[in-house]
Design an enzyme around this catalytic site. Structure first.
Site, PDB file in Angstrom:
ATOM      1  N   GLU A 389       9.968   6.969  -0.770  1.00  6.97           N
ATOM      2  CA  GLU A 389       9.775   5.608  -1.245  1.00  6.97           C
ATOM      3  C   GLU A 389       8.337   5.127  -1.096  1.00  6.97           C
ATOM      4  OE1 GLU A 389      12.486   2.761   0.274  1.00  6.97           O
ATOM      5  OE2 GLU A 389      14.174   4.141   0.254  1.00  6.97           O
ATOM      6  N   ASN A 390       7.511   5.908  -0.440  1.00  2.00           N
ATOM      7  CA  ASN A 390       6.154   5.472  -0.156  1.00  2.00           C
ATOM      8  C   ASN A 390       5.125   6.169  -1.031  1.00  2.00           C
ATOM      9  OD1 ASN A 390       6.853   3.714   2.143  1.00  2.00           O
ATOM     10  ND2 ASN A 390       7.541   5.631   3.052  1.00  2.00           N
TER      11      ASN A 390
END
Length: 563
Positions: A389-390
Site C-alpha cells: 500500500e505504500n
C-alpha cells in the site's frame, strides 16, 4: 485489508468529461471511399495539423506504423488538442478512427452539421484503436477532427488517423503497400510456460502476427509479444509477419525458444473460477482460525502477512502462535499440505498497512525473490500475494517477480490486491507491474472498498457500494490489458471487515453475472461479456467466519457455478 491493517486512501475529486464512448464500428464502406485525413500518420511532421499552445510534436518512438507519431503533452489548463480541417461530402457517413497510446486520449469531430461525436480511452501502455462514426449535414463540406489529452494527465500519442468515407475532394494520403518482412526476431526470455519475443519495427506496418510452429497464435500492434500456455522443457519455433490494410508480409526467419523446466511440487490446477480469501496471522477481534478451519469454498488462501527485515527488499514470516491460541509451525505446515492435497493454493501475502517493503533496485529485487522463494521452500507456500500500500517500483518489482517465478516453476501462483486508485490508469506503477508480469500473473483482486469515488471505463464517476462501482472499474482492467482470467473482485466479508465499501453477497454475485453473462447489471453495462473472469476475493476468512460464513457460502457457491 481490514480497518486494523488497512489505510483508507480516498481520491477526493475526479475530473471527467461527458463524452459518449462508442464501441461499435461503422458499417461497410463503398469501393470509392478513401481516408480523407491528410498527413494521417504524421510522417510530414505536424503538416495539416494545428496543436494548442505548442502542445504537439512528432516523435519517432513509439509509433504505430511508419516513422512518426503525434505526441500531445497537456499542461496547466491546456489539454493538448490537435485539430485538422477535413474536406467531406454533404449527407455522407464517415468512420473516424485513430490509434492511440499513453495518457487519457480523446478523438472527436465538430462541425458535422448533425450530431458531433467523440470517443476516449483511459491510459494505455500499448497501441489501441479508437473508432466512432458521424454523418454530415446537407450543406456540410468540411469538419474539424481533433485529438486531445486530459488536464494534469500524462502525454498521449496518436497515429494513423482516418476519416474514411466518400472522397471530399481535399486529397488523401497514398494507399499503403504490403509491409516488408520483420527482421531481428529474438527470444528475450522464457519461463516454464511462456516465451517472450521481440523484433524490429517495420515501416508502414499497423500490426504483427506471431506464429508458433507455423500456426498463428497471437496478433499485436507493438514489436514484442509473450506467448503463454507452453509446456515446460519444450522447444518451439516462432516466426512473425507484419500487416496493414494492404496485406501481410512473408514470415520472418524462425527462432527457437526452449521453455524452462517446470520444477515445483506441481499439484492440482486452479479451477477456471476461483475464490481468494485472506487468512489473518493475528487476532484483531475476528474469529481466530487455523488454516484447517478455513472454508473449503476458498481456492486461494493468502496468509497475511510476511514481515520486512533489515535487508533491503527481503521478507520473512513469523507465525503468531501466541495470538492464534498456540498454533504451532508444524501444525501450520501440515495444514498447508492438507489444503494443497484438497486442490487449494496457499500463498504468503506481502504488504498490508504496515508492510513497508521497498524493492527499488536490482539488489533489493534479488533479495525479495530469494527471500520469498526461501519461505516457499520452508513452509510450502505456492507463491506470493503483492499487497503493498505504500507504493512500488514497477521496473524492479517486475524484475523480482519474474526472477521468483523462474525459481518456482510452472506451479507458481502470483496474486495482487491493489487499491482502486492504483488501477485507474495503466500509467500507475501497480497497473504497470501487473501488465509487466502478465505472463506469470494468476489474478489481480482489486479492493473495491475503503475507497473514494472513482472513474469507470466509460468516463463516469462511480461511488463504492454498488454493482456499477464493481463492474465499471473492473472494465478498466479488462480493457486495459489484463486477461479476464486475471481479474477478480475484492470485497470485505462483513461490515466489520473494512471501514467502508461493504456490499451484500447479492451485489457481488450480480456484478459477477453482469461481467460474465451480461445479466444483473446496473446502469453501467459492459460492451461485451467476460466469461473467463477469475472470480472474487474477500478480506478475510476470519471475518467471514465471524459472520457465519455467509460471504463464502453465497459468493463462493456462485463463483464456482459460473460457466
Amino acid at each position: 485489508m481490514s480497518p486494523h491493517t488497512r489505510s483508507a486512501r480516498l481520491w477526493a475529486s475526479v475530473a471527467t468529461a461527458a463524452l459518449a464512448l462508442t464501441f461499435a464500428g461503422a458499417g461497410q464502406a463503398s469501393a470509392a471511399d478513401v481516408n480523407n485525413a491528410r498527413n494521417s500518420g504524421f510522417e510530414s511532421g505536424l503538416g495539416n495539423w494545428t496543436c494548442s499552445a505548442n502542445s504537439g510534436t512528432t516523435v519517432s518512438s513509439p509509433v504505430h506504423s511508419g516513422a512518426a507519431a503525434l505526441k500531445g503533452t497537456p499542461a496547466g489548463q491546456d489539454n493538448a488538442q490537435c485539430t485538422q480541417s477535413v474536406a467531406v461530402k454533404p449527407n455522407s457517413t464517415y468512420s473516424l478512427s485513430a490509434w492511440v497510446q499513453g495518457g487519457y486520449t480523446y478523438l472527436g469531430v465538430t462541425g458535422t452539421g448533425t450530431t458531433d461525436v467523440s470517443t476516449w480511452t483511459p491510459d494505455s501502455s500499448s497501441w489501441k484503436q479508437l473508432t466512432t462514426s458521424f454523418t454530415t449535414g446537407s450543406s456540410t463540406t468540411s469538419v474539424t477532427v481533433y485529438t486531445h489529452g486530459w488536464y494534469g494527465q500524462a502525454p498521449y500519442y496518436a497515429d494513423d488517423v482516418s476519416v474514411y468515407g466518400p472522397d471530399g475532394g481535399g486529397g488523401s494520403d497514398p494507399n499503403p503497400t504490403v509491409p516488408a518482412t520483420p527482421a531481428g526476431l529474438a527470444v528475450s526470455s522464457t519461463t516454464s510456460s511462456s516465451a517472450s519475443l521481440s523484433w524490429n519495427a517495420v515501416s508502414g506496418a499497423t500490426g504483427y502476427n506471431v506464429y508458433r510452429n507455423g500456426t498463428k497464435v497471437t496478433a499485436v500492434t507493438g514489436t514484442s509479444a509473450t506467448v503463454t500456455g507452453l509446456a515446460a522443457s519444450t522447444s518451439y519455433s516462432f516466426q512473425v509477419t507484419a500487416t496493414n490494410s494492404a496485406g501481410e508480409s512473408a514470415k520472418s526467419t524462425a527462432v527457437t525458444a526452449t521453455t524452462t523446466s517446470g520444477g515445483g511440487n506441481g499439484g492440482i490446477a486452479l479451477p477456471k473460477h476461483a475464490v481468494t480469501g485472506y487468512w489473518q496471522n493475528f487476532n484483531n477481534g475476528a474469529t481466530v482460525q487455523k488454516l484447517s478451519d478455513v472454508s473449503s469454498q476458498y481456492d486461494i488462501i493468502a496468509v497475511a502477512f510476511a514481515d520486512a527485515t533489515t535487508t533491503p527488499g527481503a521478507v520473512t514470516f513469523n507465525l503468531d502462535s501466541a495470538g492464534l491460541g498456540g498454533y504451532t509451525v508444524d501444525q501450520f505446515k501440515a495444514d498447508i499440505k492438507a489444503k494443497q492435497a484438497a486442490g487449494k493454493k496457499v500463498v504468503v501475502s506481502v504488504g498490508g498497512q504496515n508492510g513497508t517493503i521497498s524493492v527499488n533496485d536490482s539488489t533489493s529485487a534479488t533479495n525479495f525473490a530469494n527471500s520469498v522463494y526461501s519461505l516457499m521452500q520452508t513452509y510450502g507456500f505456492d507463491g506470493v500475494d503483492i499487497d503493498l500500500e505504500n507504493g512500488l517500483n514497477a521496473t524492479y518489482m517486475s524484475q523480482a517477480l519474474h526472477s521468483l517465478a523462474a525459481k518456482a516453476g510452472s506451479s507458481f501462483v502470483l496474486t495482487m490486491a491493489p487499491q482502486t486508485i492504483d488501477m485507474q490508469s495503466t500509467s500507475n506503477s501497480y497497473f504497470q507491474t501487473a501488465l509487466n508480469v502478465k505472463d506469470v500473473l494468476t489474478v489481480v483482486n482489486m479492493q473495491y472498498y475503503n475507497s473514494g469515488s472513482m472513474l469507470g471505463c466509460d468516463g463516469k464517476v462511480y461511488s463504492q457500494g454498488s454493482v456499477d462501482f464493481l463492474t465499471a472499474l473492473a472494465c478498466i482492467q479488462l480493457e486495459g490489458g489484463l486477461s479476464p482470467s486475471q481479474v477478480g473482485l475484492g470485497l470485505p466479508a462483513s461490515t466489520s471487515a473494512a471501514g467502508s465499501g461493504y456490499v451484500s453477497p447479492t451485489v457481488v454475485n450480480n456484478a459477477l453475472d453482469c461481467l460474465t453473462k451480461g445479466t444483473g447489471c446496473g446502469s453501467f453495462k459492459p460492451s461485451k461479456t467476460y466469461p473467463d473472469l477469475r472470480g472474487a476475493m474477500t478480506w478475510s476468512t476470519n471475518w467471514d467466519a465471524s459472520a457465519g460464513s455467509s460471504w463464502s457460502n453465497s459468493v463462493g457457491g456462485h463463483v464456482h457455478a459460473l460457466p
